[in-house]
Design a protein around this motif. Structure first.
Motif, PDB file in Angstrom:
ATOM      1  N   HIS A  87      49.810 -38.696 -29.100  1.00 31.17           N
ATOM      2  CA  HIS A  87      50.859 -38.310 -30.035  1.00 31.17           C
ATOM      3  C   HIS A  87      51.325 -39.517 -30.835  1.00 31.17           C
ATOM      4  O   HIS A  87      51.347 -40.645 -30.331  1.00 31.17           O
ATOM      5  N   ALA A  88      51.704 -39.274 -32.064  1.00 31.69           N
ATOM      6  CA  ALA A  88      52.259 -40.357 -32.871  1.00 31.69           C
ATOM      7  C   ALA A  88      53.537 -40.894 -32.231  1.00 31.69           C
ATOM      8  O   ALA A  88      53.807 -42.104 -32.261  1.00 31.69           O
ATOM      9  N   ASN A  89      54.326 -40.009 -31.654  1.00 35.29           N
ATOM     10  CA  ASN A  89      55.596 -40.406 -31.044  1.00 35.29           C
ATOM     11  C   ASN A  89      55.341 -40.866 -29.605  1.00 35.29           C
ATOM     12  O   ASN A  89      55.581 -40.134 -28.644  1.00 35.29           O
ATOM     13  N   SER A  90      54.797 -42.060 -29.459  1.00 37.32           N
ATOM     14  CA  SER A  90      54.512 -42.615 -28.132  1.00 37.32           C
ATOM     15  C   SER A  90      54.695 -44.123 -28.183  1.00 37.32           C
ATOM     16  O   SER A  90      54.874 -44.708 -29.259  1.00 37.32           O
ATOM     17  N   HIS A  91      54.656 -44.759 -27.026  1.00 34.58           N
ATOM     18  CA  HIS A  91      54.829 -46.212 -26.938  1.00 34.58           C
ATOM     19  C   HIS A  91      54.043 -46.714 -25.742  1.00 34.58           C
ATOM     20  O   HIS A  91      53.418 -45.935 -25.008  1.00 34.58           O
ATOM     21  N   LYS A  92      54.080 -48.036 -25.495  1.00 34.01           N
ATOM     22  CA  LYS A  92      53.247 -48.614 -24.439  1.00 34.01           C
ATOM     23  C   LYS A  92      53.560 -48.031 -23.063  1.00 34.01           C
ATOM     24  O   LYS A  92      52.670 -47.897 -22.222  1.00 34.01           O
ATOM     25  N   GLY A  93      54.815 -47.645 -22.857  1.00 32.63           N
ATOM     26  CA  GLY A  93      55.170 -47.065 -21.562  1.00 32.63           C
ATOM     27  C   GLY A  93      54.582 -45.691 -21.349  1.00 32.63           C
ATOM     28  O   GLY A  93      54.442 -45.231 -20.207  1.00 32.63           O
ATOM     29  N   THR A  94      54.208 -45.032 -22.444  1.00 36.80           N
ATOM     30  CA  THR A  94      53.637 -43.685 -22.351  1.00 36.80           C
ATOM     31  C   THR A  94      52.299 -43.696 -21.624  1.00 36.80           C
ATOM     32  O   THR A  94      51.931 -42.713 -20.973  1.00 36.80           O
ATOM     33  N   TYR A  95      51.586 -44.824 -21.720  1.00 36.03           N
ATOM     34  CA  TYR A  95      50.203 -44.860 -21.237  1.00 36.03           C
ATOM     35  C   TYR A  95      50.021 -45.708 -19.985  1.00 36.03           C
ATOM     36  O   TYR A  95      48.908 -46.089 -19.650  1.00 36.03           O
ATOM     37  N   GLY A  96      51.117 -45.951 -19.304  1.00 40.92           N
ATOM     38  CA  GLY A  96      51.027 -46.506 -17.961  1.00 40.92           C
ATOM     39  C   GLY A  96      50.898 -48.014 -17.903  1.00 40.92           C
ATOM     40  O   GLY A  96      50.454 -48.673 -18.844  1.00 40.92           O
ATOM     41  N   SER A  97      51.285 -48.541 -16.763  1.00 38.01           N
ATOM     42  CA  SER A  97      51.166 -49.971 -16.470  1.00 38.01           C
ATOM     43  C   SER A  97      50.297 -50.141 -15.241  1.00 38.01           C
ATOM     44  O   SER A  97      50.511 -49.472 -14.217  1.00 38.01           O
ATOM     45  N   ILE A  98      49.328 -51.016 -15.352  1.00 42.35           N
ATOM     46  CA  ILE A  98      48.383 -51.227 -14.253  1.00 42.35           C
ATOM     47  C   ILE A  98      48.519 -52.648 -13.733  1.00 42.35           C
ATOM     48  O   ILE A  98      48.681 -53.597 -14.505  1.00 42.35           O
ATOM     49  N   GLY A  99      48.477 -52.793 -12.422  1.00 40.47           N
ATOM     50  CA  GLY A  99      48.466 -54.104 -11.781  1.00 40.47           C
ATOM     51  C   GLY A  99      47.128 -54.362 -11.127  1.00 40.47           C
ATOM     52  O   GLY A  99      46.625 -53.502 -10.389  1.00 40.47           O
ATOM     53  N   LEU A 100      46.530 -55.521 -11.428  1.00 36.98           N
ATOM     54  CA  LEU A 100      45.246 -55.895 -10.830  1.00 36.98           C
ATOM     55  C   LEU A 100      45.449 -57.151 -10.002  1.00 36.98           C
ATOM     56  O   LEU A 100      46.038 -58.132 -10.483  1.00 36.98           O
ATOM     57  N   ILE A 101      44.949 -57.133  -8.776  1.00 33.75           N
ATOM     58  CA  ILE A 101      45.127 -58.257  -7.863  1.00 33.75           C
ATOM     59  C   ILE A 101      43.769 -58.806  -7.473  1.00 33.75           C
ATOM     60  O   ILE A 101      42.902 -58.077  -6.976  1.00 33.75           O
ATOM     61  N   GLY A 102      43.583 -60.095  -7.712  1.00 38.88           N
ATOM     62  CA  GLY A 102      42.327 -60.757  -7.390  1.00 38.88           C
ATOM     63  C   GLY A 102      42.283 -62.118  -8.051  1.00 38.88           C
ATOM     64  O   GLY A 102      43.309 -62.721  -8.344  1.00 38.88           O
ATOM     65  N   GLY A 103      41.093 -62.592  -8.328  1.00 40.29           N
ATOM     66  CA  GLY A 103      40.959 -63.864  -9.024  1.00 40.29           C
ATOM     67  C   GLY A 103      41.301 -65.050  -8.161  1.00 40.29           C
ATOM     68  O   GLY A 103      42.093 -65.915  -8.556  1.00 40.29           O
ATOM     69  N   SER A 104      40.695 -65.110  -6.996  1.00 42.40           N
ATOM     70  CA  SER A 104      40.904 -66.260  -6.128  1.00 42.40           C
ATOM     71  C   SER A 104      40.300 -67.506  -6.774  1.00 42.40           C
ATOM     72  O   SER A 104      39.663 -67.440  -7.828  1.00 42.40           O
ATOM     73  N   THR A 105      40.523 -68.650  -6.145  1.00 47.15           N
ATOM     74  CA  THR A 105      40.030 -69.921  -6.681  1.00 47.15           C
ATOM     75  C   THR A 105      38.542 -69.820  -7.016  1.00 47.15           C
ATOM     76  O   THR A 105      37.734 -69.373  -6.200  1.00 47.15           O
ATOM     77  N   ASN A 106      38.196 -70.224  -8.208  1.00 48.02           N
ATOM     78  CA  ASN A 106      36.828 -70.204  -8.741  1.00 48.02           C
ATOM     79  C   ASN A 106      36.307 -68.800  -9.036  1.00 48.02           C
ATOM     80  O   ASN A 106      35.125 -68.643  -9.357  1.00 48.02           O
ATOM     81  N   MET A 107      37.148 -67.767  -8.915  1.00 46.07           N
ATOM     82  CA  MET A 107      36.701 -66.399  -9.187  1.00 46.07           C
ATOM     83  C   MET A 107      37.651 -65.667 -10.121  1.00 46.07           C
ATOM     84  O   MET A 107      37.752 -64.442 -10.102  1.00 46.07           O
TER      85      MET A 107
END
Length: 529
Positions: free
Chosen positions: A265-285
């Motif tokens: 919809h034209a009447n939407s914003h960033k909160g409309t499409y969800g927030s995702i959290g990604l956990i990872g990226g250890s040292t050297n990765m």
């Protein structure tokens, strides 16, 4: 591998077994897949009908049509027919007879014994002998043919999958492949497992596979796509879902249309499409979680937060500054997170199991990948917590990770990917994508889906991280878990197929390249562009 549906005229099956009110229960426009036991069950149902159709005759006629239409002509008219000792050989006798009647030059090789054939196969052999009694028992040397019919072994080989092929048949298969002419396989390439796609010592490399009644898993997973060529379904208008309830389907572009998110919809914003959290990226990765984050961002998540676990974690990604880099602690304090992805580049440091534990305690939809899976396989309390989890959870193992989760080895997983995927789904009460050729998606209710997109270009580092990001993005936008799993799996492979065409081959395809074609495809599907 191209798949084509090829129906041949036949009488309607006993008014569709009087079950014309049957409704497909799972997926619209989806092609069903059947295990050998289910095909046998259908055959028995057909044989029990009043005046049952002669399935061997129909199979042979259908395959003869395929051969004549696809491979033969007035100038290309020499055909080698390989008939084995069972009913697949009976199908080959019928093919040989029709091709002979249509004035093609036929050389028939029969590797079995007439007195051991079934009644139908004997009848088929005798019908051919009425035209030509010149039958050989081995392939002649220094002779050329324009096409080969592979009727050595069919799906019955699955009943003897633990028994090695004898040397005679290994040599015949290798000789047929060595002729370097197009091959039409009857039902399934000889030597290939119908249920698992595994090779028994040797398997025919078919140009076309005329498969009968219904699709088989082995055509689409493991070594199947390398051996079956173009698959043509000859269902004889039997309507297999009426004969037996399907439990497995193909994922293709037609079937995933029902899972697409709606236009925005034209009447939407960033909160409309969800927030995702990604956990990872250890040292050297760190790269792994950055790949997953970029995929999530470009596949439509409104906000993407990366919880980096490594000591060398950057504070900003200058190539993609829209990604918001945080510590994992921060992510678990946020109230606006709609979905979590844990595992890309996480590492196996002892303390990292705490991040998996914390994610399992949330009520968010959860995607577990890579080292998150390895930590679950290592720490029993994590496996137990996963089994009890009520919120939607998707696991994305490759064969080695699946083996660790099930306490077996990679060979054990690959020897029966269909069973392994469902065992994972049941053991952990999760939705599964067992990655690999013909990725198998499994649902705890017992249903399975085999993906038809993708190519060898996906055999490079980071492509699994991109898949996790795509899955997370769709979950964050509110798609149902099954819709997300099937759409993301197909989209990921289809994006790689787009790159395959652009690059004229799979060599050098990188994970980061897959993200933009995936975005373009998803937009084109949603907006019909």
């Amino acid at each position: 591998m191209k798949v084509e549906i090829n129906n041949f005229n036949a009488a309607i099956l006993h008014e569709k077994l009087t079950l014309s009110c049957f409704k497909h229960p799972i997926m619209k426009n989806a092609q069903s897949i059947y295990l050998t036991s289910e095909i046998r069950q259908m055959e028995q149902t057909v044989f029990a009908l009043p005046n049952p159709p002669n399935l061997m005759e129909k199979a042979g006629y259908a395959a003869a049509q395929v051969t004549a239409d696809k491979l033969l002509s007035e100038t290309k008219n020499r055909v080698l027919v390989l008939a084995g000792p069972g009913n697949n050989g009976g199908d080959a006798f019928v093919v040989a007879r029709y091709l002979k009647q249509w004035k093609f030059q036929v050389t028939l090789i029969f590797t079995g014994h007439r007195d051991k054939l079934s009644a139908d196969a004997k009848q088929a052999l005798d019908a051919y002998l009425a035209l030509d009694d010149d039958i050989l028992n081995e392939i002649p040397r220094n002779t050329y043919w324009d096409a080969v019919i592979d009727g050595i072994f069919g799906i019955g080989l699955d009943q003897h999958k633990d028994r090695p092929l004898n040397e005679k048949y290994v040599n015949i298969i290798k000789s047929a492949n060595g002729l370097n002419v197009p091959i039409v396989a009857l039902d399934i390439p000889s030597g290939l497992g119908s249920d698992n796609g595994c090779i028994q010592q040797a398997a025919i490399h078919a140009t076309y596979t005329a498969t009968f009644i219904g699709f088989k898993p082995g055509l689409f997973t493991n070594d199947g796509p390398d051996h079956c060529g173009e698959v043509l379904l000859c269902d004889f208008e039997l309507d297999p879902p009426i004969l037996t309830t399907p439990h497995t389907w193909l994922i293709d572009q037609s079937s995933i249309q029902q899972f697409l998110p709606p236009p925005r919809h034209a009447n939407s914003h960033k909160g409309t499409y969800g927030s995702i959290g990604l956990i990872g990226g250890s040292t050297n990765m760190t790269g792994a979680v950055l790949l997953a984050g970029k995929a999530a961002l470009k596949l439509g998540a409104g906000r993407v937060y990366l919880g980096l676990t490594g000591r060398d974690a950057p504070v900003v990604d200058m190539t993609q500054p829209e990604l918001m880099l945080r510590s994992p602690h921060d992510l678990f304090k946020m109230e606006n997170i709609n979905c979590l992805v844990v595992g890309p580049g996480l590492g196996l440091e002892p303390d990292n199991h705490a991040w998996v534990d914390a994610a399992l305690n949330t009520h968010h939809p959860l995607v577990l990948d890579a080292d998150a899976l390895n930590l679950i396989a290592t720490f029993t309390h994590l496996a137990n917590k996963l089994q009890r989890r009520k919120a939607p959870t998707i696991l994305t193992p490759h064969a080695a990770e699946a083996a660790r989760l099930l306490g077996t080895d990679t060979k054990g997983i690959q020897s029966d990917r269909m069973a392994a995927s469902l065992k994972l789904a049941n053991a952990f009460n999760c939705y599964i994508v067992l990655k690999g050729v013909g990725s198998v998606c499994a649902i705890p209710d017992g249903h399975r889906y085999i993906n038809t997109s993708g190519n060898p270009g996906l055999s490079s580092a980071g492509t699994g991280d991109v898949l996790s990001g795509v899955i997370g993005a769709l979950l964050a936008q509110g798609l149902a878990i099954k819709s997300t799993l099937l759409l993301a799996t197909y989209l990921h492979g289809a994006a790689a197929d787009t790159l395959l065409q652009q690059n004229n081959g799979p060599l050098g395809m990188t994970a980061s390249e897959i993200i933009n074609p995936a975005r373009q495809l998803l937009n084109s599907w949603i907006y019909k562009s």
